[in-house]
Structure formats: structure tokens, C-alpha cells
Design an enzyme around this catalytic site. Structure first.
Site, PDB file in Angstrom:
ATOM      1  N   GLU A   1      -0.934 -16.188  -3.475  1.00  0.00           N
ATOM      2  CA  GLU A   1      -0.490 -15.006  -4.214  1.00  0.00           C
ATOM      3  C   GLU A   1       0.224 -15.495  -5.477  1.00  0.00           C
ATOM      4  O   GLU A   1       0.932 -16.489  -5.444  1.00  0.00           O
ATOM      5  CB  GLU A   1       0.464 -14.192  -3.316  1.00  0.00           C
ATOM      6  CG  GLU A   1       1.370 -13.195  -4.011  1.00  0.00           C
ATOM      7  CD  GLU A   1       0.655 -12.042  -4.700  1.00  0.00           C
ATOM      8  OE1 GLU A   1      -0.246 -11.431  -4.108  1.00  0.00           O
ATOM      9  OE2 GLU A   1       1.006 -11.778  -5.874  1.00  0.00           O
TER      10      GLU A   1
ATOM     11  N   GLN B   1       0.838  -1.204   0.000  1.00  0.00           N
ATOM     12  CA  GLN B   1       0.000   0.000   0.000  1.00  0.00           C
ATOM     13  C   GLN B   1       0.873   1.255   0.000  1.00  0.00           C
ATOM     14  O   GLN B   1       1.892   1.300   0.687  1.00  0.00           O
ATOM     15  CB  GLN B   1      -0.922   0.022   1.222  1.00  0.00           C
ATOM     16  CG  GLN B   1      -2.004  -1.047   1.207  1.00  0.00           C
ATOM     17  CD  GLN B   1      -3.144  -0.739   0.237  1.00  0.00           C
ATOM     18  OE1 GLN B   1      -3.131   0.280  -0.460  1.00  0.00           O
ATOM     19  NE2 GLN B   1      -4.117  -1.622   0.186  1.00  0.00           N
TER      20      GLN B   1
ATOM     21  N   CYS C   1      -9.828  -1.814  -4.067  1.00  0.00           N
ATOM     22  CA  CYS C   1      -9.485  -0.442  -4.452  1.00  0.00           C
ATOM     23  C   CYS C   1     -10.377   0.025  -5.593  1.00  0.00           C
ATOM     24  O   CYS C   1     -10.153   1.070  -6.179  1.00  0.00           O
ATOM     25  CB  CYS C   1      -8.012  -0.336  -4.836  1.00  0.00           C
ATOM     26  SG  CYS C   1      -7.582  -1.397  -6.220  1.00  0.00           S
TER      27      CYS C   1
ATOM     28  N   TYR D   1      -4.858 -13.251  -2.638  1.00  0.00           N
ATOM     29  CA  TYR D   1      -4.194 -12.040  -3.150  1.00  0.00           C
ATOM     30  C   TYR D   1      -3.383 -11.429  -2.009  1.00  0.00           C
ATOM     31  O   TYR D   1      -3.549 -10.275  -1.645  1.00  0.00           O
ATOM     32  CB  TYR D   1      -5.218 -11.032  -3.674  1.00  0.00           C
ATOM     33  CG  TYR D   1      -6.200 -11.617  -4.659  1.00  0.00           C
ATOM     34  CD1 TYR D   1      -5.918 -11.612  -6.025  1.00  0.00           C
ATOM     35  CD2 TYR D   1      -7.390 -12.207  -4.225  1.00  0.00           C
ATOM     36  CE1 TYR D   1      -6.804 -12.166  -6.932  1.00  0.00           C
ATOM     37  CE2 TYR D   1      -8.280 -12.762  -5.126  1.00  0.00           C
ATOM     38  CZ  TYR D   1      -7.991 -12.731  -6.474  1.00  0.00           C
ATOM     39  OH  TYR D   1      -8.873 -13.276  -7.354  1.00  0.00           O
TER      40      TYR D   1
HETATM   41  N1  SAH Z   1      -3.220  -8.101   0.520  1.00  0.00           N
HETATM   42  C1  SAH Z   1      -2.003  -7.501   0.093  1.00  0.00           C
HETATM   43  C2  SAH Z   1      -1.876  -7.321  -1.419  1.00  0.00           C
HETATM   44  C3  SAH Z   1      -3.070  -6.809  -2.177  1.00  0.00           C
HETATM   45  S1  SAH Z   1      -2.731  -6.272  -3.815  1.00  0.00           S
HETATM   46  C4  SAH Z   1      -1.765  -6.200   0.822  1.00  0.00           C
HETATM   47  O1  SAH Z   1      -2.650  -5.704   1.510  1.00  0.00           O
HETATM   48  O2  SAH Z   1      -0.670  -5.656   0.741  1.00  0.00           O
HETATM   49  C5  SAH Z   1      -3.291  -7.555  -4.816  1.00  0.00           C
HETATM   50  C6  SAH Z   1      -2.318  -8.711  -4.970  1.00  0.00           C
HETATM   51  O3  SAH Z   1      -2.953  -9.703  -5.800  1.00  0.00           O
HETATM   52  C7  SAH Z   1      -0.991  -8.392  -5.662  1.00  0.00           C
HETATM   53  O4  SAH Z   1       0.056  -8.800  -4.819  1.00  0.00           O
HETATM   54  C8  SAH Z   1      -1.018  -9.212  -6.949  1.00  0.00           C
HETATM   55  O5  SAH Z   1       0.253  -9.723  -7.301  1.00  0.00           O
HETATM   56  C9  SAH Z   1      -1.966 -10.341  -6.572  1.00  0.00           C
HETATM   57  N2  SAH Z   1      -2.679 -11.016  -7.674  1.00  0.00           N
HETATM   58  C10 SAH Z   1      -3.184 -10.462  -8.799  1.00  0.00           C
HETATM   59  N3  SAH Z   1      -3.854 -11.384  -9.512  1.00  0.00           N
HETATM   60  C11 SAH Z   1      -3.782 -12.550  -8.823  1.00  0.00           C
HETATM   61  C12 SAH Z   1      -4.293 -13.874  -9.051  1.00  0.00           C
HETATM   62  N4  SAH Z   1      -5.027 -14.150 -10.130  1.00  0.00           N
HETATM   63  N5  SAH Z   1      -4.026 -14.816  -8.139  1.00  0.00           N
HETATM   64  C13 SAH Z   1      -3.305 -14.540  -7.030  1.00  0.00           C
HETATM   65  N6  SAH Z   1      -2.790 -13.317  -6.757  1.00  0.00           N
HETATM   66  C14 SAH Z   1      -3.018 -12.326  -7.649  1.00  0.00           C
END
Ligand code: SAH
Length: 389
Positions: free
Chosen positions: A275, A225, A347, A254
Site C-alpha cells: 500500500e 469502504q 469500483c 492496494y
Molecule cells: N483493499 C482496501 C483498500 C482499497 S482502496 C480495502 O478494501 O479497504 C485502494 C487503495 O490503493 C488505497 O488505500 C490507496 O491509498 C491505494 N493506492 C493507490 N495507488 C496505489 C499505488 N500505486 N500503489 C499502492 N497503493 C496504492
């Protein structure tokens, strides 16, 4: 309020775009009202009925961005090409060679200026598509809120970066906060900023930040973030609303570098996190180890793929996807898995509502809690909690 669609650029650049002048002209209370109305309208329009909590506002609506991606372009000076760093104009591929954004952290902007000067001094120019000349495509800087340290990333066309050692040496003399410098090497033209092989030019290749006493390693390619003060509020509020119990099993989809996963692990029995970005998973595993948290497991996989084949009990499901939200197969997998509660952080409210609507029969929306993660822009982060009926 019109929320613009990102067409060709990735999430990252989308939030870097600077042309949100009309919105910026509004007072902060007016901005907040407009965001609440937007979130409310999205939920009402889609017949997901519930009340929206007051926006969690920011105490510092300016200079909050702790990650900035500048793009390099060339300008003509005395008949010669000279590098200039700037930012994309919203929804275009045009670059505005200006600084002094009210959103960017000031140390980051100062560092970007120093980098620009050093590139000019060492006659390093921006890569020019179609001309087969120049080197620099982007410069990204990430700042640790807790430690006041910087990670600098040079995205280049090809391996070559003449005088890299000297440039970094001089840069560090000007900015002692720089703890690592990384080069990302691109061989092709791509609109994805952080695509390519990674080479560490100085330091360990990452910096660290802290959330609630846990240390997190932030590397060049992993998501984190960009507004640390609001991030803390987002996470605190999210966990308060979902109220994880000591005996519960959590799945974090994610999961990025494992921020939510590790915070959840402190409250839950066990956490499994998924992830797809390999750098983020590496960071996450390192983060679990360095914080001595052992009741968490990180899996590198596509979230939909993983959840579809998961057979064990999940009490609480955390979802924090990118702007596109989750896929149809992900929704189907939730319906089969039937976690008792869902914490959906997003977001981009439009895709969040679209996804939640599909779970309407099985789940009741308990709370809708917007957080002003991106003051002075039209964007808003939103927490929603869902309870199995
Ligand atoms: N929860 C974390 C990251 C959120 S951002 C935080 O709060 O910091 C969204 C994340 O989803 C990113 O790290 C991106 O690499 C991942 N992502 C995107 N598409 C995805 C998918 N199909 N499967 C798994 N992860 C994915």
C-alpha cells in the site's frame, strides 16, 4: 447508462457528488437491472467472455454512507459572511449548500449541521480562494458501523482554528458518539481533500470498526469502504469465490488499512500486503498487532514497483485498486509472477475490464460478481476472479 468520468476531482469527492437525480428516479429493481446490464456490456464489448452473476443488492439503499465529506462555502447574511457546508455538484467545482441527501447516514448529517452552527456561532468562515480569508475548507465525518462512534475531521487553510477547544467541547455535548477530532492543515490550494499535516485535536486520532470479529482502526486519511453492510457482503463473496487454502501464499495489492489482508491471513499460510499511503500502512500494522495476526507483512510501496521485483511464490493475488485500475507495468509483472488465482475487486468496471483483457491469454475469467455498494448512484463495485490457464 452513462458512467461519468471524474476529471479533476479525486476518488473521494467523486463519490460524494450528489447530482445523480435521473438515476435516483429509477426504482431499486430498475437500478439493479441497469447495473447488471452495464457490467455485462463492458465485459462483452471487450470480448472477455463469461456470465455475470446476479447483482448483490442492498437491504438499505438509502442513508448508507458512513463517510461524508462536506465542503465549506460562505453565504452573505445581514451583510456578513457566514459559513455553509455543502456538497460538490457532480463533475464541477461548484458547491451546493444543501443537506438531506438520501445517501448519507443520518447521524453524520445531524453532526454536520451542529458543526455548521458552531462555526457560525464562533464566526469561523470558509476559506475563500483568491481572497486570502477564511479557514475551513472541508469537514469530513466517518462513522463506525460496529461501535456507532464518529471521527470528525476539519480540513483548514493554515494552522489557525480559533476556539477549537470550545467548539469541540460544545460539539461533544451535542454528539456523544464523537470519539476523535482531527485537523488537517493545508498550506496551499489543492483539490485533494485529505492532503496536509494531521493534528489530533481530541481523542486518539482514529475510531475502530469490526469485520468478522477483527477490529480495524480507521484514521482520517486512510481508505475504508463507505457502505459497511455491502462491504461485508463484498468481502464474504470475494473470499468465497477465491477460496484461499491453508497452505497458500497471498499477495494483497492496494491493501489500505489491511481489511482484505487480515481476513486473508486467517485463511492462508502467509500474506504480504502493499500500500502506498503511509497513514493506511500505519493503520494496517496496528490492526495486525491488535488482532494478534502475525502471518501478514505490510510494505509501504507503489504496488507496481513492489510486484515487479517480487521473487517468491504467490498462489493468490488480490488487487483492489482505485478507479484508474492498474498500470501497464503492473500487468507485465503479473505475467511474470503468474499467481494461480487472482481476485480483482474494482469500483470502476471500465478500467477493470481493460486490465483483465490484457491477461486474457494467461488467465481465464471464472466469476464476475457485481455488488451494489453505492445504491441510488450509477456506481457499482465488481469482483472478478481469474484462474491461470
Ligand atoms: N483493499 C482496501 C483498500 C482499497 S482502496 C480495502 O478494501 O479497504 C485502494 C487503495 O490503493 C488505497 O488505500 C490507496 O491509498 C491505494 N493506492 C493507490 N495507488 C496505489 C499505488 N500505486 N500503489 C499502492 N497503493 C496504492
Amino acid at each position: 447508462m452513462k458512467i461519468n468520468q471524474a476529471k479533476q476531482i479525486d476518488d473521494d469527492q467523486y463519490f460524494e457528488s450528489i447530482d445523480q437525480k435521473d438515476f435516483m428516479a429509477l426504482s431499486y429493481p430498475e437500478q439493479s437491472k441497469s447495473k447488471i446490464k452495464y457490467v455485462h456490456d463492458q465485459f462483452v464489448k471487450n470480448a472477455v467472455n463469461t456470465k455475470v452473476n446476479p447483482l448483490i443488492i442492498s437491504d438499505h439503499p438509502k442513508y448508507y454512507r458512513h463517510k461524508v465529506t462536506a465542503t465549506a462555502t460562505n453565504v452573505k447574511k445581514h451583510g456578513k459572511l457566514q459559513l455553509k457546508l455543502g456538497f460538490y455538484i457532480e463533475n464541477t467545482h461548484k458547491i451546493k449548500p444543501v443537506f438531506e441527501s438520501v445517501l448519507h447516514d443520518k447521524t453524520i448529517e445531524k453532526t454536520l449541521k451542529n458543526i455548521e452552527q458552531l462555526f457560525i456561532k464562533y464566526k469561523i468562515t470558509a476559506y475563500q480562494k483568491g481572497h486570502d480569508r477564511g479557514i475551513i475548507k472541508h469537514v469530513l465525518i466517518r462513522k463506525s458501523y460496529a461501535n456507532d462512534t464518529l471521527l470528525v475531521v476539519f480540513v483548514t487553510q493554515g494552522y489557525l482554528l480559533p476556539n477549537a477547544k470550545r467548539i469541540i467541547q460544545e460539539l461533544r455535548e451535542k454528539n456523544e458518539q464523537i470519539k476523535s477530532v482531527v485537523q488537517i492543515i493545508q498550506k496551499n490550494d489543492t483539490h485533494i481533500v485529505l492532503y496536509g499535516d494531521e493534528k489530533t485535536l481530541y481523542g486518539p486520532g482514529y475510531i475502530t470498526d469490526e469485520i468478522d470479529g477483527l477490529r480495524f482502526r480507521l484514521s482520517a486519511k486512510s481508505f475504508y469502504q463507505i457502505n459497511p453492510e455491502q462491504m461485508m457482503k463484498l468481502y464474504h463473496q470475494g473470499f468465497e469465490l477465491i477460496d484461499i487454502k491453508k497452505h497458500e501464499y497471498v499477495m494483497d495489492c492496494y491493501s489500505g488499512i489491511g481489511t482484505l489482508s487480515l481476513l486473508a491471513a486467517k485463511k492462508a499460510k502467509e500474506v504480504v500486503a502493499v500500500e502506498q499511503n503511509v497513514s493506511a500502512v500505519k493503520d494496517a500494522i496496528g490492526n495486525a498487532k491488535s488482532n494478534k495476526i502475525s502471518n501478514v507483512r505490510f510494505v509501504k510501496d507503489d504496488a507496481a514497483n513492489f510486484i515487479a521485483t517480487y521473487k517468491q511464490n504467490v498462489d493468490v493475488l488480490i488487487i483492489d485498486p482505485p478507479r484508474i485500475g492498474v498500470s501497464q507495468s503492473f500487468i507485465e509483472a503479473i505475467k511474470k509472477l503468474k499467481p494461480k488465482r487472482i481476485l480483482y475487486i474494482s469500483c470502476f468496471v471500465e478500467t477493470q475490464v481493460r486490465d483483465i483483457k490484457q491477461l486474457n491469454r494467461l488467465y481465464e475469467v471464472k466469476a464476475i460478481q457485481p455488488v451494489d455498494m453505492f445504491p441510488n448512484t450509477t456506481h457499482v463495485e465488481n469482483i472478478t476472479t481469474l484462474y491461470l490457464k
